[in-house]
Scaffold this motif. Structure first.
Motif, PDB file in Angstrom:
ATOM      1  N   ILE A 306     -37.335  35.424 -15.649  1.00 55.00           N
ATOM      2  CA  ILE A 306     -35.885  35.692 -15.111  1.00 55.00           C
ATOM      3  C   ILE A 306     -35.602  37.190 -15.069  1.00 55.00           C
ATOM      4  N   GLU A 307     -36.380  37.979 -16.208  1.00 59.47           N
ATOM      5  CA  GLU A 307     -36.058  39.386 -16.301  1.00 59.47           C
ATOM      6  C   GLU A 307     -37.086  40.372 -15.534  1.00 59.47           C
ATOM      7  N   ARG A 308     -38.382  39.575 -15.090  1.00 62.03           N
ATOM      8  CA  ARG A 308     -39.432  40.089 -14.312  1.00 62.03           C
ATOM      9  C   ARG A 308     -38.863  39.960 -12.788  1.00 62.03           C
ATOM     10  N   VAL A 309     -38.489  38.841 -12.349  1.00 62.32           N
ATOM     11  CA  VAL A 309     -38.426  38.628 -11.192  1.00 62.32           C
ATOM     12  C   VAL A 309     -36.791  39.098 -10.652  1.00 62.32           C
ATOM     13  N   GLY A 310     -35.739  39.019 -11.406  1.00 66.73           N
ATOM     14  CA  GLY A 310     -34.366  39.576 -10.938  1.00 66.73           C
ATOM     15  C   GLY A 310     -33.758  38.077 -10.546  1.00 66.73           C
ATOM     16  N   ARG A 311     -32.368  38.341 -10.843  1.00 67.17           N
ATOM     17  CA  ARG A 311     -31.422  37.472 -10.507  1.00 67.17           C
ATOM     18  C   ARG A 311     -31.233  36.935  -8.982  1.00 67.17           C
ATOM     19  N   ARG A 312     -31.132  38.180  -8.317  1.00 69.39           N
ATOM     20  CA  ARG A 312     -31.160  37.912  -6.714  1.00 69.39           C
ATOM     21  C   ARG A 312     -32.157  37.395  -6.181  1.00 69.39           C
ATOM     22  N   SER A 313     -33.560  37.735  -6.475  1.00 66.03           N
ATOM     23  CA  SER A 313     -34.480  37.080  -5.799  1.00 66.03           C
ATOM     24  C   SER A 313     -34.722  35.603  -6.307  1.00 66.03           C
ATOM     25  N   VAL A 314     -34.375  35.187  -7.506  1.00 66.09           N
ATOM     26  CA  VAL A 314     -34.488  33.861  -7.783  1.00 66.09           C
ATOM     27  C   VAL A 314     -33.547  33.093  -6.995  1.00 66.09           C
ATOM     28  N   LEU A 315     -32.471  33.652  -6.906  1.00 61.22           N
ATOM     29  CA  LEU A 315     -31.225  32.772  -6.074  1.00 61.22           C
ATOM     30  C   LEU A 315     -31.615  32.693  -4.605  1.00 61.22           C
ATOM     31  N   LEU A 316     -32.204  33.841  -4.054  1.00 64.13           N
ATOM     32  CA  LEU A 316     -32.382  33.839  -2.636  1.00 64.13           C
ATOM     33  C   LEU A 316     -33.581  33.005  -2.145  1.00 64.13           C
ATOM     34  N   TYR A 317     -34.527  33.488  -2.892  1.00 74.35           N
ATOM     35  CA  TYR A 317     -35.788  32.714  -2.453  1.00 74.35           C
ATOM     36  C   TYR A 317     -35.934  31.286  -2.839  1.00 74.35           C
ATOM     37  N   GLY A 318     -35.170  30.813  -3.867  1.00 72.65           N
ATOM     38  CA  GLY A 318     -35.166  29.363  -4.198  1.00 72.65           C
ATOM     39  C   GLY A 318     -34.229  28.548  -3.293  1.00 72.65           C
ATOM     40  N   ALA A 319     -33.107  29.393  -2.724  1.00 74.63           N
ATOM     41  CA  ALA A 319     -32.396  28.570  -1.918  1.00 74.63           C
ATOM     42  C   ALA A 319     -33.212  28.467  -0.409  1.00 74.63           C
ATOM     43  N   CYS A 320     -33.759  29.500  -0.274  1.00 72.82           N
ATOM     44  CA  CYS A 320     -34.861  29.499   1.348  1.00 72.82           C
ATOM     45  C   CYS A 320     -35.792  28.199   0.851  1.00 72.82           C
ATOM     46  N   VAL A 321     -36.425  27.878  -0.206  1.00 75.28           N
ATOM     47  CA  VAL A 321     -37.331  26.633  -0.769  1.00 75.28           C
ATOM     48  C   VAL A 321     -36.512  25.363  -0.533  1.00 75.28           C
ATOM     49  N   MET A 322     -35.436  25.453  -1.083  1.00 81.19           N
ATOM     50  CA  MET A 322     -34.556  24.412  -1.118  1.00 81.19           C
ATOM     51  C   MET A 322     -33.990  23.873   0.293  1.00 81.19           C
ATOM     52  N   SER A 323     -33.759  24.803   1.236  1.00 78.67           N
ATOM     53  CA  SER A 323     -33.478  24.452   2.461  1.00 78.67           C
ATOM     54  C   SER A 323     -34.626  23.988   3.165  1.00 78.67           C
ATOM     55  N   VAL A 324     -35.638  24.358   3.008  1.00 77.60           N
ATOM     56  CA  VAL A 324     -36.861  23.758   3.874  1.00 77.60           C
ATOM     57  C   VAL A 324     -37.205  22.368   3.293  1.00 77.60           C
ATOM     58  N   LEU A 325     -36.886  22.126   1.890  1.00 73.01           N
ATOM     59  CA  LEU A 325     -37.147  20.833   1.287  1.00 73.01           C
ATOM     60  C   LEU A 325     -35.984  19.854   1.740  1.00 73.01           C
ATOM     61  N   VAL A 355     -37.133  22.982  -8.381  1.00 67.37           N
ATOM     62  CA  VAL A 355     -36.921  24.150  -7.866  1.00 67.37           C
ATOM     63  C   VAL A 355     -35.179  24.523  -8.187  1.00 67.37           C
ATOM     64  N   PHE A 356     -34.451  23.544  -7.814  1.00 65.41           N
ATOM     65  CA  PHE A 356     -33.087  23.660  -8.165  1.00 65.41           C
ATOM     66  C   PHE A 356     -32.652  24.062  -9.884  1.00 65.41           C
ATOM     67  N   GLY A 357     -33.567  23.381 -10.630  1.00 65.59           N
ATOM     68  CA  GLY A 357     -33.248  23.681 -11.915  1.00 65.59           C
ATOM     69  C   GLY A 357     -33.757  25.331 -12.336  1.00 65.59           C
ATOM     70  N   TYR A 358     -34.726  25.628 -11.655  1.00 68.01           N
ATOM     71  CA  TYR A 358     -35.277  26.930 -11.904  1.00 68.01           C
ATOM     72  C   TYR A 358     -34.305  28.165 -11.244  1.00 68.01           C
ATOM     73  N   ALA A 359     -33.940  27.696  -9.984  1.00 66.38           N
ATOM     74  CA  ALA A 359     -33.412  28.862  -9.126  1.00 66.38           C
ATOM     75  C   ALA A 359     -31.923  28.745  -9.219  1.00 66.38           C
ATOM     76  N   TRP A 360     -31.431  27.898  -9.348  1.00 63.68           N
ATOM     77  CA  TRP A 360     -29.797  27.978  -9.486  1.00 63.68           C
ATOM     78  C   TRP A 360     -28.890  27.453 -10.523  1.00 63.68           C
ATOM     79  N   GLN A 361     -29.739  26.516 -11.220  1.00 64.16           N
ATOM     80  CA  GLN A 361     -29.032  25.869 -12.499  1.00 64.16           C
ATOM     81  C   GLN A 361     -28.350  26.981 -13.533  1.00 64.16           C
ATOM     82  N   GLY A 362     -29.237  27.751 -14.131  1.00 69.74           N
ATOM     83  CA  GLY A 362     -28.994  28.806 -15.022  1.00 69.74           C
ATOM     84  C   GLY A 362     -28.689  30.154 -14.652  1.00 69.74           C
ATOM     85  N   CYS A 363     -29.315  30.338 -13.530  1.00 70.75           N
ATOM     86  CA  CYS A 363     -29.065  31.707 -13.031  1.00 70.75           C
ATOM     87  C   CYS A 363     -27.657  32.094 -12.631  1.00 70.75           C
TER      88      CYS A 363
END
Length: 476
Positions: A306-325, A355-363
């Motif tokens: 989380i500290e290396r990737v950043g909050r915005r990137s985790v949320l944004l790219y996670g939502a992109c992957v989840m949309s495709v799925l 992916v949801f647990g990684y990108a949107w649950q805690g972030c």
């Protein structure tokens, strides 16, 4: 306790001893109401918490929530009617409303280093979601029996978490930022010393204290232009210097969008969804338990990245992957079913929740606790919980009805939530990683206001240096 409490009732709702204890209700809305009354209570509580949380503090709100959780659990586990069970669910919902509003804020405000907040909230998410499969497997084992204890013991078990969590808080102080915002400076100094393991007059602790006090001063100045009508525009028209209204509105909409994306739908009704996808009845219970474990495991990598990737990137790219799925899953549900398509659909659900647990649950909880202004952080926490539980109530109450009456087209609604999440994060959510909570204030501030505050901070530092020099000369 949060995750366990959210999931424990779902495993016993169709258990015969449980239904016998509440006189086998036959109304179409009774069971959905018992389930969703918890979420509705938590939602209303979060709105109410905003009115008193600043008076009793983050610590007091957490303790209040844990006490209510014990009371609600006892009432539920001894229930012999729908009315008593509903009262217990409502009280427990009140408990979770308090806890979900205050815990992320407490974690964010007690981080000593900038990089502490991300891992702390990621670990919180791991523990939170781990409660869901824990509840499932305890239910799974206990409901093999037909005794009344088989459903009462799992529900009463949540008291253990509440007693431990609430008991520990009696030995901890509130956050320094809360004490300073309440003008309780001696207690704030003491809490800062304990957190930093250094005396209050050391340069490191003094710098943190100056930043907090300057942020409070800036927010007080910005708050003079606030008006309740600004909330009606959802923060779009926000002329306050520090965009306080817009930030509080983000705290509401971000978790609400998260629930729109399908989190609670899949967590609460995993067995129903798996059976509709085509899993054999003999496999549904086992797959549902493993699915919830996958959800929890998805939160683990967030702790390290989380500290290396950043909050915005985790949320944004996670939502992109989840949309495709979810798009692939919707197509699979629309075409004629075969064994391969059914197993592909099950695989997509597993990937989606991971992916949801990684990108949107805690972030989401972390981001909302960071962007909320200091003196309004209790309101930001309440708004976050309100958005979360409002959409959870809608999802839990209406989800099974939609799956039954609309079929595969219902997943288009879930897909739209994922697409909205991409646009929302891209246009409205700046990166908060690598900044102190006080520096986050200036991400939303007007340039001239930032310049004025930086000059005030510089003047304060120069004044402090002069005072130190004068003390040295006096001693000489």
């Amino acid at each position: 306790m949060y995750g366990y409490d959210a999931g424990v009732l779902g495993g016993v709702l169709l258990h015969k001893p449980f239904l016998d204890a509440i006189d086998n209700p036959t109304g179409e809305w009774v069971i959905p109401w018992i389930s969703s009354s918890y979420s509705l209570s938590a939602c209303i509580t979060c709105a109410i918490v905003a009115t008193f949380a600043f008076k009793i503090g983050r610590r007091g709100t957490i303790i209040l929530g844990n006490i209510a959780a014990v009371v609600g659990s006892v009432i539920q586990s001894t229930a012999n009617s729908v009315a008593q069970l509903t009262v217990g669910r409502v009280i427990t919902g009140f408990a979770i409303g308090c806890i979900s509003s205050a815990v992320p804020t407490y974690l964010a405000e007690t981080g000593v280093e900038i990089g502490d907040r991300g891992p702390a909230n990621a670990f919180n998410a791991i523990m939170l979601i781990s409660g869901v499969p824990l509840a499932y497997w305890i239910d799974y084992g206990c409901t093999k029996s037909n005794g009344q204890w088989s459903w009462r013991v799992p529900i009463a078990f949540q008291c253990i978490f509440a007693i431990i969590g609430g008991g520990c808080m009696f030995f901890l102080p509130d956050t320094p930022r809360y004490y300073y915002a309440k003008n309780r400076h001696s207690e704030g100094d003491d809490a800062l010393e304990r957190l930093n393991d250094a005396a209050i007059d050391t340069e490191q602790v003094q710098r943190i204290k100056r930043e907090i006090l300057l942020a409070i001063e800036a927010e007080d100045e910005a708050a003079s232009s606030l008006h309740w009508r600004m909330f009606l525009t959802s923060g779009i028209i926000d002329r306050t210097p520090m965009k306080i209204i817009r930030r509080l509105c983000i705290c509401f909409w971000l978790p609400m969008i998260r629930e729109w994306m399908g989190s609670s739908l899949m967590a609460y009704y995993s067995s129903v969804i798996l059976s509709r996808v085509g899993a054999r009845p003999s496999l549904v219970s086992l797959l549902a338990g493993v699915l919830n474990i996958f959800f929890a495991l998805g939160c683990v990598p967030l702790y390290f990245t989380i500290e290396r990737v950043g909050r915005r990137s985790v949320l944004l790219y996670g939502a992109c992957v989840m949309s495709v799925l979810i798009l692939i899953f919707t197509v699979l549900q629309a075409v004629p079913a075969t064994t391969s398509i059914q197993w592909a659909g099950i695989g997509i659900i597993f990937l989606f929740l991971f992916v949801f647990g990684y990108a949107w649950q805690g972030c989401v909880w972390l981001y909302c606790s960071e962007i909320a202004p200091l003196e309004y952080r209790h309101i930001g926490g309440a708004f976050t919980g309100f958005g979360e539980w409002l959409m959870t109530f809608i999802t839990v109450f209406a989800g099974p009805i939609g799956l039954t009456n609309v079929g595969w087209k219902f997943w288009l609604w879930v897909l739209s939530g994922n697409l909205v999440a991409i646009a929302f994060v891209f246009f409205l959510c700046p990166e908060t990683g690598g900044k102190t909570l006080e520096q986050v204030d200036f991400l939303f501030s007007k340039s001239e206001f930032v310049s004025g505050m930086k000059k005030a901070e510089q003047d304060e530092e120069e004044g402090e240096e002069k005072r130190i020099e004068e003390r040295v000369e006096l001693k000489a």
